[in-house]
Design a protein around this motif. Structure first.
Motif, short mmCIF file in Angstrom:
data_model
loop_
_atom_site.label_atom_id
_atom_site.label_comp_id
_atom_site.label_asym_id
_atom_site.label_seq_id
_atom_site.Cartn_x
_atom_site.Cartn_y
_atom_site.Cartn_z
N TRP A 36 0.83 -1.15 -0.06
CA TRP A 36 0.15 -0.31 0.03
C TRP A 36 0.92 1.40 -0.11
N PHE A 37 0.78 2.31 -0.66
CA PHE A 37 1.19 3.15 -0.65
C PHE A 37 -0.03 4.90 -1.01
N ARG A 38 0.40 6.04 -0.51
CA ARG A 38 -0.47 6.67 -0.35
C ARG A 38 0.66 8.52 -1.42
N GLN A 39 -0.82 9.24 -1.45
CA GLN A 39 -0.27 10.52 -1.96
C GLN A 39 -1.15 11.32 -2.10
N ALA A 40 -0.87 12.01 -1.16
CA ALA A 40 -1.15 13.17 -0.21
C ALA A 40 -0.78 14.29 -1.60
N PRO A 41 -1.77 15.69 -1.66
CA PRO A 41 -1.09 16.74 -2.74
C PRO A 41 -0.13 17.56 -2.13
N GLY A 42 0.01 17.27 -3.10
CA GLY A 42 1.28 18.18 -3.53
C GLY A 42 3.04 17.14 -2.62
N LYS A 43 2.14 16.58 -2.60
CA LYS A 43 3.83 15.29 -1.93
C LYS A 43 3.85 13.98 -3.12
N GLU A 44 4.70 13.92 -2.41
CA GLU A 44 5.68 12.40 -3.17
C GLU A 44 4.66 11.53 -3.14
N ARG A 45 4.41 10.27 -3.78
CA ARG A 45 4.15 8.90 -3.35
C ARG A 45 4.74 8.53 -2.25
N GLU A 46 3.63 8.09 -1.76
CA GLU A 46 5.13 6.76 -0.31
C GLU A 46 4.90 6.29 0.45
N PHE A 47 6.05 4.51 0.82
CA PHE A 47 5.22 3.69 1.47
C PHE A 47 4.67 3.69 2.33
N VAL A 48 3.48 3.25 2.25
CA VAL A 48 2.70 2.70 3.76
C VAL A 48 3.00 1.48 4.65
N THR A 91 -4.31 12.19 5.45
CA THR A 91 -5.38 12.05 3.99
C THR A 91 -4.20 11.86 2.63
N ALA A 92 -4.71 10.40 2.77
CA ALA A 92 -4.15 11.00 0.92
C ALA A 92 -5.43 10.11 0.50
N VAL A 93 -4.23 10.36 -1.57
CA VAL A 93 -5.13 9.48 -2.03
C VAL A 93 -4.17 8.01 -1.64
N THR A 121 -7.40 5.15 -3.98
CA THR A 121 -9.14 5.62 -3.36
C THR A 121 -8.87 6.59 -2.25
N GLN A 122 -9.57 7.70 -2.05
CA GLN A 122 -9.63 8.90 -1.23
C GLN A 122 -9.96 8.16 -0.06
N VAL A 123 -8.70 8.90 0.73
CA VAL A 123 -9.10 9.09 2.00
C VAL A 123 -8.98 10.28 3.35
#
Length: 127
Positions: A36-48, A91-93, A121-123
């Motif tokens: 699972w990864f996530r990407q917040a607005p204005g930020k790079e995708r990160e590993f979760v 908060t991120a996709v 999916t948006q959280v």
């Protein structure tokens, strides 16, 4: 080819819980590492979080350790991310991803190490 479809995102208040699901197509899901990864607005995708093919090993980013739990049900071709004690900074996709090296025990944490991705999916966590 593997198709991944995430679900379970939504808008919650801080402190709440959500469970994300990632449904996979194909016969080889049970041999793949899932992440699972996530990407917040204005930020790079990160590993979760990640889980090895059998579910025997799980690993997490420090920012979610102790709050999030990754799991999988190979009989249902589905991976999950249980998220507890959510914070506004969560908060991120959220994206699920699969690495297609069969039965690997390696801990993949970089996006480029994953071959297949869901649509996200948006959280959203409000304070």
């Amino acid at each position: 080819q593997v198709q991944l479809v995430e679900s379970g995102g939504g808008l919650v208040q801080a402190g709440a819980s959500l469970r994300l699901s990632c449904a996979a197509s194909g016969r080889l899901f049970s041999t793949y590492t899932m992440g699972w990864f996530r990407q917040a607005p204005g930020k790079e995708r990160e590993f979760v979080a990640g889980i090895t093919w059998s579910g025997g090993s799980t690993y997490y980013a420090d920012s979610v350790k102790g709050r999030f739990t990754i799991s999988r049900d190979n009989a249902k071709n589905t991976a999950y991310l249980q998220m507890n004690s959510l914070k506004p900074e969560d908060t991120a996709v959220y994206y699920c991803a699969a690495n297609n090296v069969p039965r690997s025990s390696y801990y993949y944490t970089a996006g480029y190490e994953y071959n297949y991705w869901g649509q996200g999916t948006q959280v959203t966590v409000s304070s």
